[in-house]
Write a protein that holds these residues in place. Sequence first.
Motif, PDB file in Angstrom:
ATOM      1  N   ASP A  55     -32.421   5.387 -67.242  1.00 25.00           N
ATOM      2  CA  ASP A  55     -30.895   5.361 -67.024  1.00 25.00           C
ATOM      3  C   ASP A  55     -30.341   4.035 -67.721  1.00 25.00           C
ATOM      4  N   ALA A  56     -31.265   2.959 -67.769  1.00 17.50           N
ATOM      5  CA  ALA A  56     -30.931   1.749 -68.193  1.00 17.50           C
ATOM      6  C   ALA A  56     -30.381   1.714 -69.474  1.00 17.50           C
ATOM      7  N   ALA A  57     -29.306   0.947 -69.677  1.00 10.34           N
ATOM      8  CA  ALA A  57     -29.053  -0.136 -68.842  1.00 10.34           C
ATOM      9  C   ALA A  57     -27.851  -0.064 -68.157  1.00 10.34           C
ATOM     10  N   PHE A  58     -27.812  -0.880 -67.037  1.00  7.90           N
ATOM     11  CA  PHE A  58     -26.981  -0.535 -66.041  1.00  7.90           C
ATOM     12  C   PHE A  58     -25.907  -1.703 -66.118  1.00  7.90           C
ATOM     13  N   ARG A  59     -24.712  -1.353 -65.692  1.00  9.76           N
ATOM     14  CA  ARG A  59     -23.396  -2.219 -65.766  1.00  9.76           C
ATOM     15  C   ARG A  59     -23.078  -2.617 -64.254  1.00  9.76           C
ATOM     16  N   VAL A  60     -23.008  -3.851 -63.856  1.00  4.34           N
ATOM     17  CA  VAL A  60     -22.932  -4.085 -62.414  1.00  4.34           C
ATOM     18  C   VAL A  60     -21.462  -4.910 -62.241  1.00  4.34           C
ATOM     19  N   CYS A  61     -20.581  -4.356 -61.530  1.00  6.73           N
ATOM     20  CA  CYS A  61     -19.117  -5.141 -61.584  1.00  6.73           C
ATOM     21  C   CYS A  61     -19.056  -5.370 -60.072  1.00  6.73           C
ATOM     22  N   ILE A  62     -18.671  -6.519 -59.736  1.00  9.68           N
ATOM     23  CA  ILE A  62     -18.105  -7.077 -58.287  1.00  9.68           C
ATOM     24  C   ILE A  62     -16.843  -7.583 -58.262  1.00  9.68           C
ATOM     25  N   ALA A  63     -16.145  -6.925 -57.414  1.00 10.57           N
ATOM     26  CA  ALA A  63     -14.663  -7.512 -57.296  1.00 10.57           C
ATOM     27  C   ALA A  63     -14.710  -7.907 -55.929  1.00 10.57           C
ATOM     28  N   TRP A  64     -14.602  -9.078 -55.900  1.00 11.62           N
ATOM     29  CA  TRP A  64     -14.603 -10.166 -54.799  1.00 11.62           C
ATOM     30  C   TRP A  64     -13.785 -10.004 -53.866  1.00 11.62           C
ATOM     31  N   GLY A  65     -12.498  -9.151 -53.899  1.00  9.53           N
ATOM     32  CA  GLY A  65     -11.542  -8.980 -52.916  1.00  9.53           C
ATOM     33  C   GLY A  65     -10.270 -10.125 -52.851  1.00  9.53           C
ATOM     34  N   ASP A  66     -10.675 -11.349 -53.546  1.00  8.02           N
ATOM     35  CA  ASP A  66      -9.493 -12.173 -54.034  1.00  8.02           C
ATOM     36  C   ASP A  66      -8.989 -12.168 -55.537  1.00  8.02           C
ATOM     37  N   GLY A  67      -9.088 -11.222 -56.042  1.00  2.00           N
ATOM     38  CA  GLY A  67      -8.386 -11.066 -57.224  1.00  2.00           C
ATOM     39  C   GLY A  67      -9.474 -11.373 -58.494  1.00  2.00           C
ATOM     40  N   THR A  68     -10.584 -11.960 -58.262  1.00  2.00           N
ATOM     41  CA  THR A  68     -11.740 -12.338 -59.126  1.00  2.00           C
ATOM     42  C   THR A  68     -12.857 -11.320 -59.379  1.00  2.00           C
ATOM     43  N   THR A  69     -13.495 -11.222 -60.277  1.00  2.00           N
ATOM     44  CA  THR A  69     -14.513 -10.191 -60.686  1.00  2.00           C
ATOM     45  C   THR A  69     -15.651 -10.926 -61.208  1.00  2.00           C
ATOM     46  N   SER A  70     -16.941 -10.377 -61.153  1.00  2.00           N
ATOM     47  CA  SER A  70     -17.870 -10.642 -61.890  1.00  2.00           C
ATOM     48  C   SER A  70     -18.568  -9.294 -62.425  1.00  2.00           C
ATOM     49  N   SER A  71     -19.350  -9.612 -63.734  1.00  2.00           N
ATOM     50  CA  SER A  71     -19.784  -8.353 -63.917  1.00  2.00           C
ATOM     51  C   SER A  71     -21.026  -8.934 -64.891  1.00  2.00           C
ATOM     52  N   TYR A  72     -22.144  -8.149 -64.877  1.00  2.00           N
ATOM     53  CA  TYR A  72     -23.446  -8.510 -65.695  1.00  2.00           C
ATOM     54  C   TYR A  72     -24.264  -7.123 -65.957  1.00  2.00           C
ATOM     55  N   SER A  73     -25.050  -6.988 -66.902  1.00  2.00           N
ATOM     56  CA  SER A  73     -25.701  -6.062 -67.536  1.00  2.00           C
ATOM     57  C   SER A  73     -27.198  -6.120 -66.883  1.00  2.00           C
ATOM     58  N   SER A  74     -28.038  -4.917 -66.642  1.00  2.00           N
ATOM     59  CA  SER A  74     -29.292  -5.118 -66.108  1.00  2.00           C
ATOM     60  C   SER A  74     -29.990  -4.068 -66.779  1.00  2.00           C
TER      61      SER A  74
END
Length: 75
Positions: A11-30
């Motif tokens: 199933d790779a590649a994976f996309r990971v998104c993090i919404a931090w709860g303060d209006g900012t986000t981070s994302s990366y692929s694995s």
Amino acid sequence: VRLPDQARARDAAFRVCIAWGDGTTSSYSSLTVPTNVQQRLKTYASPGQYTATVTVTDRDGGIGTQTVSINVVAP
């Protein structure tokens, strides 16, 4: 975070998104099943209660989401 189809290497590649709860986000692929999302670091600008949401999507469109409450205190 669990994906509905029990993600495997095919199933790779994976996309990971993090919404931090303060209006900012981070994302990366694995290229492997992401198991170290909890090791991501975040510095909040001010104390308070935040809800972070992690969403993982695989190449087939399978999506898994998990939330966690974060209590930030002043140093």
